[in-house]
Structures are given as structure tokens and as C-alpha cells.
Design a protein around this motif. Sequence first.
Motif, mmCIF file in Angstrom:
data_model
loop_
_atom_site.group_PDB
_atom_site.id
_atom_site.type_symbol
_atom_site.label_atom_id
_atom_site.label_comp_id
_atom_site.label_asym_id
_atom_site.label_seq_id
_atom_site.Cartn_x
_atom_site.Cartn_y
_atom_site.Cartn_z
ATOM 1 N N PHE A 48 0.832 -1.213 0.000
ATOM 2 C CA PHE A 48 0.000 0.000 0.000
ATOM 3 C C PHE A 48 0.862 1.257 0.000
ATOM 4 C CE2 PHE A 48 -3.698 -2.146 2.517
ATOM 5 C CZ PHE A 48 -4.119 -2.785 1.360
ATOM 6 N N ASN A 49 1.933 1.228 0.798
ATOM 7 C CA ASN A 49 2.711 2.436 1.081
ATOM 8 C C ASN A 49 3.973 2.555 0.230
ATOM 9 O OD1 ASN A 49 0.812 2.819 3.098
ATOM 10 N ND2 ASN A 49 2.079 1.918 4.698
ATOM 11 N N PHE A 50 4.141 1.676 -0.733
ATOM 12 C CA PHE A 50 5.352 1.616 -1.555
ATOM 13 C C PHE A 50 5.544 2.923 -2.319
ATOM 14 C CE2 PHE A 50 8.347 0.242 -4.682
ATOM 15 C CZ PHE A 50 8.935 -0.925 -4.207
ATOM 16 N N ARG A 51 6.743 3.510 -2.210
ATOM 17 C CA ARG A 51 7.055 4.755 -2.911
ATOM 18 C C ARG A 51 7.771 4.461 -4.238
ATOM 19 N NH1 ARG A 51 6.284 9.193 0.289
ATOM 20 N NH2 ARG A 51 5.988 8.767 2.528
ATOM 21 N N GLU A 52 7.436 5.246 -5.253
ATOM 22 C CA GLU A 52 8.026 5.126 -6.591
ATOM 23 C C GLU A 52 7.769 3.733 -7.171
ATOM 24 O OE1 GLU A 52 12.089 6.493 -6.530
ATOM 25 O OE2 GLU A 52 11.454 8.562 -6.247
ATOM 26 N N LYS A 53 6.485 3.383 -7.199
ATOM 27 C CA LYS A 53 6.088 2.080 -7.723
ATOM 28 C C LYS A 53 6.515 1.878 -9.178
ATOM 29 C CE LYS A 53 1.897 1.316 -4.887
ATOM 30 N NZ LYS A 53 1.879 2.565 -4.097
ATOM 31 N N LYS A 54 6.463 2.931 -9.964
ATOM 32 C CA LYS A 54 6.806 2.796 -11.382
ATOM 33 C C LYS A 54 8.308 2.623 -11.564
ATOM 34 C CE LYS A 54 2.815 5.408 -13.070
ATOM 35 N NZ LYS A 54 2.361 6.621 -13.819
ATOM 36 N N LYS A 55 9.092 3.441 -10.874
ATOM 37 C CA LYS A 55 10.546 3.370 -11.022
ATOM 38 C C LYS A 55 11.091 2.053 -10.492
ATOM 39 C CE LYS A 55 12.891 7.093 -10.209
ATOM 40 N NZ LYS A 55 13.587 8.214 -9.513
ATOM 41 N N LYS A 57 9.377 -0.853 -10.090
ATOM 42 C CA LYS A 57 8.256 -1.752 -10.316
ATOM 43 C C LYS A 57 8.557 -3.227 -10.054
ATOM 44 C CE LYS A 57 4.524 -2.664 -13.611
ATOM 45 N NZ LYS A 57 4.680 -4.124 -13.701
ATOM 46 N N PRO A 58 9.705 -3.793 -10.429
ATOM 47 C CA PRO A 58 9.929 -5.214 -10.141
ATOM 48 C C PRO A 58 9.840 -5.541 -8.648
ATOM 49 C CG PRO A 58 11.518 -4.431 -11.745
ATOM 50 C CD PRO A 58 10.798 -3.223 -11.234
ATOM 51 N N PHE A 59 10.314 -4.636 -7.795
ATOM 52 C CA PHE A 59 10.255 -4.860 -6.352
ATOM 53 C C PHE A 59 8.814 -4.734 -5.849
ATOM 54 C CE2 PHE A 59 14.476 -3.191 -7.317
ATOM 55 C CZ PHE A 59 15.279 -4.179 -6.762
ATOM 56 N N TYR A 60 8.100 -3.741 -6.363
ATOM 57 C CA TYR A 60 6.690 -3.587 -5.992
ATOM 58 C C TYR A 60 5.888 -4.810 -6.428
ATOM 59 C CZ TYR A 60 1.830 -2.113 -6.222
ATOM 60 O OH TYR A 60 0.472 -2.062 -6.090
ATOM 61 N N ASP A 61 6.139 -5.264 -7.650
ATOM 62 C CA ASP A 61 5.414 -6.428 -8.163
ATOM 63 C C ASP A 61 5.672 -7.657 -7.302
ATOM 64 O OD1 ASP A 61 4.554 -4.770 -10.157
ATOM 65 O OD2 ASP A 61 5.420 -5.912 -11.815
ATOM 66 N N LEU A 62 6.900 -7.799 -6.817
ATOM 67 C CA LEU A 62 7.239 -8.940 -5.963
ATOM 68 C C LEU A 62 6.459 -8.892 -4.656
ATOM 69 C CD1 LEU A 62 9.103 -11.423 -5.429
ATOM 70 C CD2 LEU A 62 10.659 -9.822 -4.305
ATOM 71 N N VAL A 63 6.510 -7.756 -3.973
ATOM 72 C CA VAL A 63 5.821 -7.633 -2.686
ATOM 73 C C VAL A 63 4.315 -7.786 -2.879
ATOM 74 C CG1 VAL A 63 5.347 -6.100 -0.742
ATOM 75 C CG2 VAL A 63 7.648 -6.208 -1.697
ATOM 76 N N VAL A 133 3.706 -5.334 12.397
ATOM 77 C CA VAL A 133 3.950 -4.835 11.041
ATOM 78 C C VAL A 133 5.158 -3.911 11.028
ATOM 79 C CG1 VAL A 133 3.037 -3.415 9.170
ATOM 80 C CG2 VAL A 133 1.550 -5.066 10.310
ATOM 81 N N PHE A 134 6.093 -4.188 10.119
ATOM 82 C CA PHE A 134 7.270 -3.346 9.924
ATOM 83 C C PHE A 134 7.196 -2.768 8.526
ATOM 84 C CE2 PHE A 134 11.605 -2.467 8.615
ATOM 85 C CZ PHE A 134 12.158 -1.872 9.738
ATOM 86 N N ASN A 135 7.161 -1.454 8.429
ATOM 87 C CA ASN A 135 7.073 -0.773 7.143
ATOM 88 C C ASN A 135 7.812 0.545 7.249
ATOM 89 O OD1 ASN A 135 4.362 0.769 5.251
ATOM 90 N ND2 ASN A 135 6.377 0.125 4.569
ATOM 91 N N SER A 136 9.128 0.476 7.039
ATOM 92 C CA SER A 136 9.979 1.652 7.242
ATOM 93 C C SER A 136 9.901 2.642 6.094
ATOM 94 C CB SER A 136 11.435 1.210 7.419
ATOM 95 O OG SER A 136 11.970 0.772 6.182
ATOM 96 N N GLY A 137 9.501 2.174 4.915
ATOM 97 C CA GLY A 137 9.527 3.012 3.727
ATOM 98 C C GLY A 137 10.840 2.969 2.980
ATOM 99 N N ASN A 138 11.873 2.375 3.601
ATOM 100 C CA ASN A 138 13.173 2.203 2.947
ATOM 101 C C ASN A 138 13.176 0.836 2.273
ATOM 102 O OD1 ASN A 138 16.099 1.016 3.117
ATOM 103 N ND2 ASN A 138 16.344 3.228 3.079
ATOM 104 N N ASP A 238 6.466 -7.771 -14.007
ATOM 105 C CA ASP A 238 7.896 -7.477 -13.906
ATOM 106 C C ASP A 238 8.586 -8.218 -12.774
ATOM 107 O OD1 ASP A 238 7.838 -5.905 -16.114
ATOM 108 O OD2 ASP A 238 7.900 -3.990 -15.061
ATOM 109 N N VAL A 239 7.852 -9.022 -12.040
ATOM 110 C CA VAL A 239 8.482 -9.859 -11.019
ATOM 111 C C VAL A 239 9.475 -10.828 -11.658
ATOM 112 C CG1 VAL A 239 6.771 -11.732 -11.011
ATOM 113 C CG2 VAL A 239 7.978 -11.160 -8.905
ATOM 114 N N VAL A 240 9.300 -11.085 -12.959
ATOM 115 C CA VAL A 240 10.209 -11.990 -13.668
ATOM 116 C C VAL A 240 11.626 -11.419 -13.729
ATOM 117 C CG1 VAL A 240 9.804 -11.064 -15.989
ATOM 118 C CG2 VAL A 240 10.358 -13.486 -15.698
ATOM 119 N N LEU A 241 11.772 -10.111 -13.554
ATOM 120 C CA LEU A 241 13.108 -9.509 -13.570
ATOM 121 C C LEU A 241 13.888 -9.845 -12.298
ATOM 122 C CD1 LEU A 241 12.199 -5.990 -15.046
ATOM 123 C CD2 LEU A 241 13.074 -8.023 -16.247
#
Length: 298
Positions: A48-55, A57-63, A133-138, A238-241
Motif C-alpha cells: 500500500f505504502n510503496f514509494r516510486e512504484k513505477k521506477k 516496479k519489479p520490487f513492488y510487483d514482488l511484494v 507490522v514493519f514498514n519503514s519506507g526504505n 515485472d516480477v520476472v526480472l
Amino acid sequence: MFQRQNRLQIELPPSPYADANAAAAVQELLGGKFGEMSTLNNYLYQSFNFREKKKLKPFYDLVASITAEELGHVELVSTAINMVLTGTTSPGDPDSAPLRPGVDKRNSYFFIATAQTSLAGDSMGRPWAGDYVFNSGNLVLDLLHNFFLECGARTHKMRVYEMTNHPTARAMIGYLLVRGGVHVLAYAKALEVATGVDIKKLIPIPNLSNDHFEAARKYEAMGLGNKLYTFSPHDFKDVVLIWNGQNPQTGAQLEVIQGAPEGAPIPDLSGLPEEFAPGITPEEFMEIAQRLKKNAGL
């Protein structure tokens, strides 16, 4: 937005006998600090809180993909607990104390609060807590935490597996050992992409392969330790990356599956008259049926 399917991720074997104390131990894998409610909500809020989802994206897609799988894991553990509890008591006149078996079980909440079904809590009856829940934003810190969380979850699964030989519980735990191993490796690979550090060299933690657990072997043989599902027909491609190459433990090729596993039917829990659950008499059921027919214009 989530789309729900009325299926379990795997078919659980029927429970041959009731074991409320085993169900209490399995609760740790649901609502404990390293349980499935924790993995779900950690990844859910991070997505939900992921910053720069587009830039990124592979990490966002994984989570995001793993988040959706964890929803199904919460359902799977809950269902296993319900099945293992089934048959603990039997109907009887209230004055005969039909729920008396619950007095001698480790977790009396099963019999008082939820009509012998799962709880949003741990093996000692403590409620699941939002501060798990741990969500540092880093990004790197959150990925490192997720790797640690999955390793802790694996440890607890291994220990609960050794606490009970109930076949329904063990089948569920065996599956989660395999799928949790996928998540451990996925976060290790994501950290390697993000930092250049080969976290994979630490795997497995603890240092027993899933082959040591009989109930996990068939899921390994099905290749489920090498597949990562997106749980979406079109998104998170993009999780395939990140999820590519070979499994460092087996040498098998890693594979991204666009979508969800086929799944299996969800067991239908019978009524428990001694728990007043669901609390619908045969006469009331017939009245409900007539109302439904009327609403349907029949």
C-alpha cells in the motif's frame, strides 16, 4: 483491488481425529509474531505504502504478488485449525455439559469464543498485534526485514511440525514450508538486485532442507519450490526480472506463473448444536429456504 476465489491453495486431507491441543499449537502459525497474519499484513502495508512504484516496479510487483499469496495462507492455516478441531465435542443436553472436553484443552477460547474454529491470535491465546507490522519506507530495509520474517516463520513451522503428527496439520505445514522457501529466496534475490550482496548464500535458515520433512516432499516434487505466482491475470509481470535463473539449492529453473494455482475445494464445516452454531434449526432453515425462493421469484 483483490479478487477472491472460493478455493484453498491445496487440498487438505480429511482430519481422522480431533486434536484441540495440536490446533492450539498451529495457532502460532496463524496469529503469532511470525505467523501468516504477520507476513500478510507486513507485505500488505508495504505494498500500500510503496514509494516510486513505477521506477522500482519489479520490487513492488514482488511484494504485491506475495501479499496475495499470503491471504490464501491465512485461509489455509485457519481451515486446517478448523479441521483439526472437528469432533472435539458432541451434542448433548446443556445440563450434561457437552462442552466439558474444552475445560482440559490448552486453549479454551476455541470453545467459548469461536465455536471451535480458528482465532486471530497465537498459540497462547494472545491476539495478533498490529505492531508486528514493519514498514519503514526504505526499500532495502523492508526487503531485509521480509527475508528475516520469512526465515523466522520457517523456524516456527519446523518446530510446530515437530510438535504434532496430526496428518491434516502436517500436510498444511509441509506445503507452507515449500512456499515459504520460495518467499525466502525471492526476498534474497531482490536484495541481491538492490544491493549486489548475495544473500542466497545464507539459505536455508534453519539449515535443514525441506526434504527432511515427509509432508513437504510431495510439494517439492510438484516443483512448487520453484514457482512464483502473480495472483493476477495481467498485472505484476515485472516480477520476472527478479524471479529468474536457477534455484540455488536444487538447480531447478525458477518460473513465474501469471495467475494463481488451480486450488482445491474448501471443506464445509458441519453445524455444532452444542455451540449453537450456526444456530439455525431445521424449521428455521425451511423458513429461510421459502424466503429465498420468494426473493428469486419462484
